[in-house]
Design a protein around this motif. Structure first.
Motif, PDB file in Angstrom:
ATOM      1  N   MET A  39     116.209   3.149 115.890  1.00 22.68           N
ATOM      2  CA  MET A  39     115.337   2.051 116.320  1.00 22.68           C
ATOM      3  C   MET A  39     113.877   2.497 116.382  1.00 22.68           C
ATOM      4  O   MET A  39     112.967   1.739 116.012  1.00 22.68           O
ATOM      5  N   ARG A  86     110.857   1.014 113.888  1.00 21.30           N
ATOM      6  CA  ARG A  86     109.564   0.547 114.424  1.00 21.30           C
ATOM      7  C   ARG A  86     108.406   1.273 113.738  1.00 21.30           C
ATOM      8  O   ARG A  86     107.379   0.665 113.402  1.00 21.30           O
ATOM      9  N   ALA A 107     107.846  -0.213 110.364  1.00 19.92           N
ATOM     10  CA  ALA A 107     107.171  -1.508 110.485  1.00 19.92           C
ATOM     11  C   ALA A 107     105.677  -1.318 110.744  1.00 19.92           C
ATOM     12  O   ALA A 107     104.843  -2.070 110.215  1.00 19.92           O
ATOM     13  N   ASP A 108     105.317  -0.323 111.548  1.00 19.68           N
ATOM     14  CA  ASP A 108     103.904  -0.036 111.814  1.00 19.68           C
ATOM     15  C   ASP A 108     103.139   0.214 110.513  1.00 19.68           C
ATOM     16  O   ASP A 108     101.945  -0.090 110.399  1.00 19.68           O
ATOM     17  N   ARG A 117     109.575   7.448 115.725  1.00 17.52           N
ATOM     18  CA  ARG A 117     108.520   6.535 115.264  1.00 17.52           C
ATOM     19  C   ARG A 117     107.379   7.317 114.612  1.00 17.52           C
ATOM     20  O   ARG A 117     106.873   6.943 113.547  1.00 17.52           O
TER      21      ARG A 117
END
Length: 350
Positions: free
Chosen positions: A265, A269, A272-273, A240
């Protein structure tokens, strides 16, 4: 006859009758004896499963000197892929009429040695082992001559049987898929590009997946550059953060292959942040095929390892080794588990 509620004990003779073979053939098939034809062995195992047959381990131990217990030692049990793999191993071992002891090594040398000394040598007839910190010489010494099959052995000159995940083939398939959906600027999240300079590391899981990526990138006409490979530890949090760094640096990319589903995954994420959309802005492929990927948002396209096939091949090798003539040991074998590309939302554009 009145039903007293007592459980009915299924015997090996019942299994033999259901499978339409002799008692001896049934016994050999459940032990994984390689002399039994694969089709016959499958028929026997299916009959045993259907009847819920459980071998009498105490009687077997008295007759053969074995206790019918197989050890499985995995680096981590609190992550999805190794946990699902251990479950597949347990199911396959149970189909052979044996029981399983699953242990976590915590990816430490001390943990690996402790399991080999205290579990394998004392309780198990054989071991499925995921090595990380103990070399072949130590493994041979600590196993006390008991059969062992390794998972993803990175030895350059193997002395044990091994079952490998389809690292090179799967990684190459992932890159080809990204190119096929229109990606022209691909990044690979997870590997350390520098490990190509280390012969031992090149033979490991990370090295083989890296090699598959490089081969496929060249095949689809993309120039291979070191900055395409973004090193990160194989956990969601680290992936991430890498996504944040890539987007904020202004780096342009439209496709990402992540070396595990967990990394994928975490990376999604992170995108998306930062306001990046998957798959419209970036198409993402993972590797492993963990169950969680199907319900993730967006659902994850992945290279799904056939864990049932991996488990079956590992136990076949172990049983073959347990049945060998001690005076004529068989040469080590290396086999590769099957896989398939499972296409989901994370790469479906338009």
């Amino acid at each position: 006859m009145e039903n007293t509620g007592a459980a009915i004990m299924v015997t090996i003779d019942d299994v033999a009758k259901a499978a339409g073979v002799s008692r001896a053939t049934t016994s050999y098939a459940l032990r994984g004896d390689p002399r039994i034809a694969p089709g016959t062995a499958d028929k026997v195992r299916h009959a045993a499963a259907r009847l819920h047959y459980t071998a009498n381990l105490s009687a077997r131990s008295l007759r053969s000197g074995r206790n019918g217990v197989i050890g499985v030692a995995i680096y981590e049990l609190d992550r999805a892929y190794p946990s699902e793999m251990s479950a597949a191993m347990s199911r396959e071992i149970a189909r052979r009429g044996c029981q399983t002891i699953v242990q976590q090594t915590a990816n430490s040398k001390e943990g690996e040695i402790a399991i080999l000394q205290k579990i394998t040598s004392q309780l198990c007839d054989g071991m499925i082992f995921s090595p990380g910190n103990v070399g072949d010489a130590e493994l041979k010494y600590l196993s006390h001559g008991k059969p062992m099959v390794l998972l993803d052995d990175s030895s350059t000159a193997p002395v044990f049987d091994s079952v490998d995940t389809p690292c090179e083939e799967g990684a190459a398939q992932a890159i080809r898929h990204l190119a096929g959906v229109g990606c022209r600027d691909i990044v690979v999240i997870g590997p350390d590009y520098r490990l190509l300079d280390d012969e031992f590391a090149r033979n490991g899981v990370e090295g083989r997946r890296l090699a598959g990526c490089i081969s496929a990138l060249e095949d689809v006409g993309m120039r291979v550059m070191p900055d395409m490979f973004v090193h990160t530890t194989w956990d969601a949090g680290s992936a991430r953060r890498r996504a944040h760094e890539l987007v904020r640096s202004g780096r342009r990319f439209d496709g990402a292959f992540c070396l595990t589903d967990t990394v994928a995954m975490g990376f999604i994420r992170g995108l998306a942040d930062c306001g990046a959309r998957v798959p419209d802005d970036v198409a993402v492929v993972g590797f492993d095929g963990v169950a969680e990927g199907a319900s993730f948002v967006p659902s994850l396209t992945t290279i799904s390892v056939d864990l049932e096939d991996l488990a079956r091949k590992a136990i076949d090798l172990l049983m073959r080794r347990m049945c060998e003539d001690a005076g004529h040991p068989l040469p080590p074998r290396r086999v590769v588990a099957g896989y398939q590309l499972v296409e989901r939302e994370s790469t479906k554009r338009g």
